[in-house]
Design a protein around this motif. Structure first.
Motif, PDB file in Angstrom:
ATOM      1  N   CYS A 107      -9.158  -1.771  10.225  1.00 16.03           N
ATOM      2  CA  CYS A 107      -8.627  -0.426   9.901  1.00 16.03           C
ATOM      3  C   CYS A 107      -9.171   0.121   8.831  1.00 16.03           C
ATOM      4  CB  CYS A 107      -7.448  -0.316   9.756  1.00 16.03           C
ATOM      5  SG  CYS A 107      -6.316   1.277   9.361  1.00 16.03           S
ATOM      6  N   HIS A 145      -3.486   2.743  14.398  1.00 17.22           N
ATOM      7  CA  HIS A 145      -3.020   1.584  13.835  1.00 17.22           C
ATOM      8  C   HIS A 145      -1.325   1.606  13.978  1.00 17.22           C
ATOM      9  CE1 HIS A 145      -3.220  -1.636  10.492  1.00 17.22           C
ATOM     10  NE2 HIS A 145      -2.802  -2.271  11.417  1.00 17.22           N
ATOM     11  N   CYS A 168      -0.407   1.126   9.412  1.00 15.08           N
ATOM     12  CA  CYS A 168      -0.466   2.586   8.537  1.00 15.08           C
ATOM     13  C   CYS A 168      -0.003   3.781   9.475  1.00 15.08           C
ATOM     14  CB  CYS A 168      -1.715   2.926   7.905  1.00 15.08           C
ATOM     15  SG  CYS A 168      -3.118   2.911   8.984  1.00 15.08           S
ATOM     16  N   CYS A 190      -6.443   0.857   6.047  1.00 15.10           N
ATOM     17  CA  CYS A 190      -5.769  -0.366   5.442  1.00 15.10           C
ATOM     18  C   CYS A 190      -6.877  -1.119   4.836  1.00 15.10           C
ATOM     19  CB  CYS A 190      -4.824  -0.978   6.560  1.00 15.10           C
ATOM     20  SG  CYS A 190      -3.553  -0.013   7.167  1.00 15.10           S
TER      21      CYS A 190
HETATM   22 ZN   LIG Z   1      -4.177   0.918   9.335  1.00 13.75          ZN
END
Ligand SMILES: [Zn+2]
Ligand SMILES: Cc1cc2nc3c(=O)[nH]c(=O)nc-3n(C[C@H](O)[C@H](O)[C@H](O)COP(=O)(O)OP(=O)(O)OC[C@H]3O[C@@H](n4cnc5c(N)ncnc54)[C@H](O)[C@@H]3O)c2cc1C
Lengths: 416, 99
Positions: free
Chosen positions: B6, B60, B64, B9
């Motif tokens: 991601c 995601h 997040c 993140c």
């Molecule tokens: Zn994320």
């Protein structure tokens, strides 16, 4: 050679050493009247009906691998016709009627077994949707009936109908004429039937290009075994449809996803019917060899890899183990994937294309095995006449522009 | 199961934390009522579905919550690169997608 009791005895006398091959392996000719791309069940059935019903025998079926090695040989063989919309009812019921006499038609045992397909309802929404299906089907003259949980258990004794389940069984819709058939035999039976009528089935022959003349009309295909001319080309390539249509600069309303299945070790007969659950993405039947055949929902991402994530099958097995507690200790023997061609409305595309001479039959996604005879039958008529067969007509590519979708996606979410 | 990086993140996380969200860079026209039916159908339904490098969106959802894009090889399923929403599709070195 016709398969018959007499020939069985005759061949027995020579120790079964003299059975002829079921089809030839011819070298490709330089030109055909029709080229069918893809020797899955649908492509082979198309060739068979072109020869049988329309007298067009100068036909080649080109297959990049071995015949029946695509989704036809990878599917869980559920057959039913209890779809929601009239257009779908017409084509799936057309196929179901052909299934009923297919072994005789092909002189080949396709082991069609109408043992009943039961679709479980687990929540109020399922109950309402399935009852709507039952009513719609009965209006169309297609058998489908509603079962209470107790009736469902009586029809399928190993089913767990306890109210304590995470997804309790609130009832089910049963189509008694639904069932299963032997997938390989369907491909082999159509291949042998087409071959006997003069069709050339050419395996290990990948189509790499579509040739067009100065007006844009199809004039043949490029293959790994040379150029083959044909004024009519029918693409029946399931998960690879977008790739093939791109060779004629056409984009398709299709995405290709992995769909997995698995089989258990063989056990004695325990499951008398097919059981499906759309809500928990699991379905199960028992093959004549005794293996439990289990299917799942698709993986989430597009792919051509013919594999998928283990978490998808794990999820399915958890659901199966809850519905059938007795299956919990079975070992799974094999797990595999196929690449399915999914359309936005989960209905197939059968018909002409903007490219003259190019026809397409695709978009059967997760549920086209059941349609094999009907699909081949109406597609052959479409290619022969150059215009859609009436049953195929609503499944045109243009429906995505006109907005006349046949939305089985909203009707079933998973459609096998 | 895929391991997906991601870009927000800045972590590699298992596929089940994410939701696939279809082909990337399919832009909605600012005023759809101005489009003819073909163009609108193209936006809604027609996809490139390549056998090879595919630009796709992921979200995601169990992290997040944000959308981002990825390039993935649809033959090997190998994720080649992920990048934030709004960034242009990165160029890949030529050998990257034949692995
Ligand atoms: Zn994320
Ligand atoms: C795991 C799984 C479970 C399923 N379960 C069911 C079910 O229970 N009931 C049901 O009704 N349906 C089911 N399906 C769907 C069903 O299998 C398909 O819809 C159907 O078999 C498609 O048949 P086909 O002949 O069009 O495709 P295929 O059998 O895939 O044939 C297409 C052929 O085209 C060939 N090809 C591709 N590209 C080229 C090229 N460039 N040149 C030459 N040849 C090419 C391929 O090699 C392939 O052999 C399932 C599918 C899967 C994967």
């Amino acid at each position: 050679m016709q398969y018959s009791f007499l020939n069985l005895v005759r061949q027995g006398l020579s120790g079964h050493q003299d059975w002829p091959a079921q089809w030839r392996s011819p070298e490709p000719k330089t030109a055909y009247d029709v080229v069918v791309v893809g020797a899955g069940g649908h492509g082979l059935a198309t060739a068979y009906y072109l020869a049988k019903e329309h007298g067009i025998t100068n036909v080649a079926v080109l297959e990049k691998g071995w015949l029946g090695g695509g989704n036809t040989g990878r599917n869980t063989t559920i057959i039913r016709s209890n779809y929601l919309w009239e257009e779908s009812e017409a084509i799936y019921e057309h196929a179901l009627r052909l299934w009923e006499t297919l072994s005789r038609e092909l002189n080949y045992n396709v082991m069609y077994s109408p043992r009943g397909v039961m679709m479980l309802a687990h929540n109020v929404h399922d109950v309402q949707v399935f009852k709507r299906h039952v009513h719609a089907n009965r209006l169309a003259g297609i058998d489908n009936e509603w079962l209470s949980p107790e009736e469902a258990k009586a029809f399928c004794p190993p089913l767990n109908i306890s109210r304590q389940l995470r997804y309790p069984v609130l009832g089910g819709a049963l189509q008694r004429r639904g069932g299963v058939a032997r997938h390989d035999a369907v491909a082999w039976g159509y291949a042998r039937g087409a071959d006997r009528l003069g069709v050339d089935i050419i395996q290990n022959c990948e189509v790499t290009g579509i040739r067009r003349d100065i007006n844009g009309a199809v004039e043949g295909v490029e293959t790994t075994r040379g150029t083959i001319k044909a004024k009519k080309v029918g693409v029946v390539a399931a998960g690879h449809t977008s790739v093939l249509m791109a060779m004629a600069s056409l984009r398709m309303p299709i995405e290709s996803f992995p769909l997995q299945a698995l089989v258990s070790e063989p056990i004695k007969p325990v499951l008398p019917c097919v059981v499906m659950s759309n809500s928990i993405h699991a379905y199960i039947s028992q093959s004549d060899k005794g293996e439990l055949v289990i299917g799942a929902g698709t993986d989430v991402y597009t792919s051509y890899s013919q594999t998928g994530g283990l978490h998808i099958t794990t999820h399915t097995l958890e659901a199966i183990a809850e519905l059938f507690p007795t299956f919990r200790r079975l070992r799974m023997m094999r797990n595999w994937g196929g690449i399915v061609d999914v359309t936005p409305d989960r209905s197939p595309i059968i018909g002409t294309t903007p490219v003259p001479g190019l026809f397409v039959n695709c978009g059967w996604g997760t549920g086209g095995f059941k349609a094999t005879p009907g699909s081949g039958h109406v597609f052959a008529a479409t290619i022969a006449r150059g215009e859609p067969h009436p049953i195929a007509a609503p499944f045109s590519l243009e429906r995505f522009v006109t907005g006349r979708l046949i939305d089985e996606a909203a009707a079933a979410a998973v459609a096998h | 199961m895929l391991l997906i990086h991601c870009p927000y993140c800045a972590m590699e996380r298992p596929e089940i934390e994410f939701r696939h969200a279809g082909e990337a860079h399919v832009a909605r026209a600012p005023d759809p009522s101005q489009l003819d039916d073909e163009t609108w159908a193209e936006f809604l339904y027609f996809r490139s579905n390549p056998k090879g490098v595919h630009a796709e969106r992921w979200r995601h959802v169990h992290g997040c919550g944000r959308f981002f894009n990825a390039l993935r090889d649809t033959v090997s399923d190998r994720l080649l690169v992920t990048y934030k929403a709004g960034e242009v599709r990165p160029e890949l070195p030529p050998q990257e997608h034949s692995r």
